[in-house]
Design an enzyme around this catalytic site. Structure first.
Site, PDB file in Angstrom:
ATOM      1  N   LYS A   1       0.839  -1.207   0.000  1.00 14.42           N
ATOM      2  CA  LYS A   1       0.000   0.000   0.000  1.00 14.42           C
ATOM      3  C   LYS A   1       0.872   1.256   0.000  1.00 14.42           C
ATOM      4  CE  LYS A   1      -4.397  -1.147   2.038  1.00 14.42           C
ATOM      5  NZ  LYS A   1      -5.229  -1.219   3.215  1.00 14.42           N
TER       6      LYS A   1
ATOM      7  N   GLU B   1     -14.907  10.263  12.074  1.00 11.95           N
ATOM      8  CA  GLU B   1     -14.979  10.574  10.645  1.00 11.95           C
ATOM      9  C   GLU B   1     -16.344  10.152  10.093  1.00 11.95           C
ATOM     10  OE1 GLU B   1     -12.736  12.080   8.449  1.00 11.95           O
ATOM     11  OE2 GLU B   1     -14.590  11.942   7.298  1.00 11.95           O
ATOM     12  N   PHE B   2     -16.925  11.024   9.263  1.00 17.11           N
ATOM     13  CA  PHE B   2     -18.249  10.726   8.719  1.00 17.11           C
ATOM     14  C   PHE B   2     -18.236  10.595   7.204  1.00 17.11           C
ATOM     15  CE2 PHE B   2     -18.703  13.109  12.663  1.00 17.11           C
ATOM     16  CZ  PHE B   2     -19.479  12.231  13.410  1.00 17.11           C
TER      17      PHE B   2
ATOM     18  N   CYS C   1     -18.153  -0.593   7.324  1.00 21.62           N
ATOM     19  CA  CYS C   1     -18.494   0.192   8.523  1.00 21.62           C
ATOM     20  C   CYS C   1     -19.803  -0.226   9.191  1.00 21.62           C
ATOM     21  CB  CYS C   1     -18.537   1.668   8.172  1.00 21.62           C
ATOM     22  SG  CYS C   1     -16.898   2.317   7.809  1.00 21.62           S
TER      23      CYS C   1
ATOM     24  N   LYS D   1     -20.323  -3.884  10.964  1.00 25.84           N
ATOM     25  CA  LYS D   1     -19.478  -4.175  12.144  1.00 25.84           C
ATOM     26  C   LYS D   1     -19.696  -3.127  13.243  1.00 25.84           C
ATOM     27  CE  LYS D   1     -15.684  -1.234  11.213  1.00 25.84           C
ATOM     28  NZ  LYS D   1     -15.273  -0.166  12.093  1.00 25.84           N
TER      29      LYS D   1
HETATM   30  P1  NAD Z   1      -8.931  -0.092   5.999  1.00 28.07           P
HETATM   31  O1  NAD Z   1      -8.868  -1.509   6.390  1.00 28.07           O
HETATM   32  O2  NAD Z   1      -9.175   0.302   4.578  1.00 28.07           O
HETATM   33  O3  NAD Z   1      -7.578   0.646   6.454  1.00 28.07           O
HETATM   34  C1  NAD Z   1      -6.916   0.416   7.649  1.00 28.07           C
HETATM   35  C2  NAD Z   1      -5.427   0.534   7.399  1.00 28.07           C
HETATM   36  O4  NAD Z   1      -4.738   0.476   8.630  1.00 28.07           O
HETATM   37  C3  NAD Z   1      -4.866  -0.590   6.530  1.00 28.07           C
HETATM   38  O5  NAD Z   1      -4.201  -0.051   5.410  1.00 28.07           O
HETATM   39  C4  NAD Z   1      -3.905  -1.332   7.475  1.00 28.07           C
HETATM   40  O6  NAD Z   1      -2.792  -1.902   6.813  1.00 28.07           O
HETATM   41  C5  NAD Z   1      -3.513  -0.204   8.407  1.00 28.07           C
HETATM   42  N1  NAD Z   1      -2.955  -0.687   9.671  1.00 28.07           N
HETATM   43  C6  NAD Z   1      -3.347  -1.745  10.413  1.00 28.07           C
HETATM   44  N2  NAD Z   1      -2.574  -1.856  11.509  1.00 28.07           N
HETATM   45  C7  NAD Z   1      -1.690  -0.832  11.469  1.00 28.07           C
HETATM   46  C8  NAD Z   1      -0.639  -0.398  12.320  1.00 28.07           C
HETATM   47  N3  NAD Z   1      -0.368  -1.053  13.448  1.00 28.07           N
HETATM   48  N4  NAD Z   1       0.064   0.679  11.963  1.00 28.07           N
HETATM   49  C9  NAD Z   1      -0.197   1.348  10.821  1.00 28.07           C
HETATM   50  N5  NAD Z   1      -1.195   0.997   9.971  1.00 28.07           N
HETATM   51  C10 NAD Z   1      -1.926  -0.088  10.294  1.00 28.07           C
HETATM   52  O7  NAD Z   1     -10.035   0.554   6.935  1.00 28.07           O
HETATM   53  P2  NAD Z   1     -10.840   1.939   6.701  1.00 28.07           P
HETATM   54  O8  NAD Z   1     -12.073   1.676   5.929  1.00 28.07           O
HETATM   55  O9  NAD Z   1      -9.917   2.993   6.262  1.00 28.07           O
HETATM   56  O10 NAD Z   1     -11.313   2.217   8.199  1.00 28.07           O
HETATM   57  C11 NAD Z   1     -10.411   2.665   9.194  1.00 28.07           C
HETATM   58  C12 NAD Z   1     -11.218   3.144  10.390  1.00 28.07           C
HETATM   59  O11 NAD Z   1     -12.012   4.258  10.001  1.00 28.07           O
HETATM   60  C13 NAD Z   1     -12.208   2.116  10.933  1.00 28.07           C
HETATM   61  O12 NAD Z   1     -12.313   2.266  12.323  1.00 28.07           O
HETATM   62  C14 NAD Z   1     -13.512   2.500  10.276  1.00 28.07           C
HETATM   63  O13 NAD Z   1     -14.629   2.070  10.995  1.00 28.07           O
HETATM   64  C15 NAD Z   1     -13.383   4.014  10.274  1.00 28.07           C
HETATM   65  N6  NAD Z   1     -14.169   4.707   9.239  1.00 28.07           N
HETATM   66  C16 NAD Z   1     -14.128   4.265   7.957  1.00 28.07           C
HETATM   67  C17 NAD Z   1     -14.878   4.930   7.000  1.00 28.07           C
HETATM   68  C18 NAD Z   1     -14.928   4.442   5.565  1.00 28.07           C
HETATM   69  O14 NAD Z   1     -15.770   4.937   4.805  1.00 28.07           O
HETATM   70  N7  NAD Z   1     -14.104   3.496   5.144  1.00 28.07           N
HETATM   71  C19 NAD Z   1     -15.656   6.062   7.347  1.00 28.07           C
HETATM   72  C20 NAD Z   1     -15.640   6.488   8.662  1.00 28.07           C
HETATM   73  C21 NAD Z   1     -14.889   5.819   9.613  1.00 28.07           C
END
Ligand code: NAD
Length: 437
Positions: free
Chosen positions: A36, A152-153, A264, A267
């Site tokens: 990534k 984040e929304f 999201c 879970k």
């Molecule tokens: P994602 O799985 O796409 O991204 C998470 C990233 O974190 C991955 O790239 C992973 O490799 C990295 N990661 C894991 N462990 C790590 C570490 N120890 N150090 C550094 N990086 C690490 O998930 P996402 O969809 O981006 O969601 C992330 C958070 O944001 C979640 O809690 C989710 O609920 C929240 N969120 C997501 C969205 C959305 O639309 N995707 C919107 C609002 C909130």
């Protein structure tokens, strides 16, 4: 201007890093996934998000955005660290916070001067305060390390615009110092009039869970209305429209169909339910349990309808599936309702051929056993049944008369209730739409 870092470069983190750089900040982003980081540093978004890749390239070129895999470099570089790692579903529906604590543990030893950790990941209430205590115990900065929560929304498919111009900024803080720093980071959107809500850490954590719970409840509510419409011979779309004119209710998120999915809502609903159970809030436990089970029931309902439309059994039937992304505008197939339907149909002996305008590579990585067709007509070739499962606008533009020429039987299930049923019927198709006559 404070220098910021972003920890975790998934859907949320990469978008946040790119948009902060675009707002003029110096940004260093880190992830534990080497592929990534390499892709992002080359200017390639590792997932599909409209408008993200050009903005990524622009900010790489400006030198304001960089990527690394070194926590020492992150600690050395940043004054404000945004935590954006994943919080997937863990045991018994609880949020799995292992990435949150692993990232905090990796970063804390490198925090020697006053700094602020800002959580953006969605977490159970109480996490921020626990994280603050744990990190202060490890970090050389000790009590000069603050923790804030800034839920984040953003919506996938609109992530860039939602990050650059959010509809509100929520800050959970434990000190005036943390609030002042975050006001600096978000100066541009605040000056543009974005509403700011400052509160304690616990309320900020709860706001995000409550927002998702409300949206999921609205979707499951209209899906329950679709079920009674089916039994009583009503039309759920006409019903939703009539409800939507009431300003207290509103039309948005009253779209009946296959229900919600993605990384999201499903879970987060289960994690919130687990928190409510731990805190003994039984009313919320039962509300969220019902919302979840109505949602999962929609997948079974579509499979039952497919079985019925296939003459009682799916065994040996060829099914064309239109759409695997959990929603249009995204290639995200995490907890995709469509993939769940595909799984069930394959288990019942159907041959499933899938099309999606952008999500086929991510679906194929997860489910390599399904057939993926480069076009709608190839997916529908000799099909006994067509299932419309993700409401991409491309599918509303399908010419049913042309598609009629390639299928074995003209039967379509519109699980998103948004195709023009009359148009399809006039072209000789039998149309089943959930909750509609
Ligand atoms: P994602 O799985 O796409 O991204 C998470 C990233 O974190 C991955 O790239 C992973 O490799 C990295 N990661 C894991 N462990 C790590 C570490 N120890 N150090 C550094 N990086 C690490 O998930 P996402 O969809 O981006 O969601 C992330 C958070 O944001 C979640 O809690 C989710 O609920 C929240 N969120 C997501 C969205 C959305 O639309 N995707 C919107 C609002 C909130």
């Amino acid at each position: 201007m404070p220098r910021v870092t972003v920890i975790g470069t998934g859907y949320l983190g990469l978008t946040h890093a790119v948009c902060l750089a675009d707002l003029g900040h110096e940004v260093l982003a880190i992830d534990v996934d080497a592929e990534k980081i390499a892709k992002a540093a080359r200017g390639e978004a590792p997932f599909f998000e409209p408008g993200l890749e050009p903005l990524l390239r622009k900010n790489l070129d400006s030198g304001r955005l960089r990527f690394t895999m070194s926590f020492a470099e992150v600690g050395e570089f940043g004054d404000i660290h945004f935590l954006c790692v994943g919080t997937p579903e863990g045991e018994s529906g609880r949020a799995d916070l292992s990435s949150v604590y692993a990232a905090a543990q990796a970063l804390a030893p490198h925090l020697a001067s006053p700094c602020l950790l800002v959580g953006k990941s969605t977490v159970p209430v109480g996490t921020a305060r626990q994280l603050m205590n744990r990190m202060r115990a490890i970090a050389p900065a000790g009590g000069l390390l603050d923790v804030a929560w800034n839920p984040e929304f953003l919506r996938e498919g609109f992530a860039v615009q939602d990050s650059l111009a959010p509809d509100r900024i929520v800050l959970g803080v434990a000190s005036d110092r943390a609030e002042a720093r975050l006001r600096q980071v978000y100066r541009a959107p605040l000056e543009a009039g974005t509403p700011l809500l400052v509160m304690d850490l616990e309320t900020a954590e709860l706001v995000k869970m409550a927002a998702n719970a409300f949206l999921a409840t609205k979707i499951s509510f209209i899906n329950a209305m679709a079920e009674i419409c089916e039994e009583a011979g009503g039309d759920v779309i006409a019903l939703a429209e009539a409800l939507g004119y009431d300003a207290r209710i509103g039309r948005r998120f009253l779209s009946p169909g296959l229900g919600y999915g993605g990384g999201c809502l499903p879970k987060d609903i289960r994690a919130f339910r687990a928190t409510a159970a731990e805190l003994g809030v039984s009313s919320l436990v039962s509300l969220l349990g019902t919302v979840d089970s109505i949602n999962l029931g929609r997948r079974d309902r579509v499979v039952a309808l497919a079985r019925q439309a296939a003459g009682g059994s799916l065994a040996g039937r060829r099914v064309a599936v239109l759409g695997v992304a959990f929603k249009p505008g995204s290639d995200d197939v995490r907890d995709s309702p469509s993939l769940a339907v595909c799984d069930q149909m394959v288990a019942e002996g159907a041959t499933v051929s899938v099309h999606d305008p952008v999500a086929m590579p991510s679906a194929a990585a997860k489910r390599p056993d399904l057939r993926y067709a480069p076009s709608v007509s190839e997916a529908a070739e000799a099909a006994d049944l067509v299932l419309h499962l993700t409401e991409w606008s491309d599918y509303r533009a399908i010419d049913p008369a042309a598609l009629a020429g390639v299928v074995a039987r003209r039967v379509i299930i519109d699980a998103r209730c948004c195709l023009d049923a009359d148009l399809w019927r006039n072209a000789g198709w039998t149309v089943h739409a959930l909750g509609r006559p």
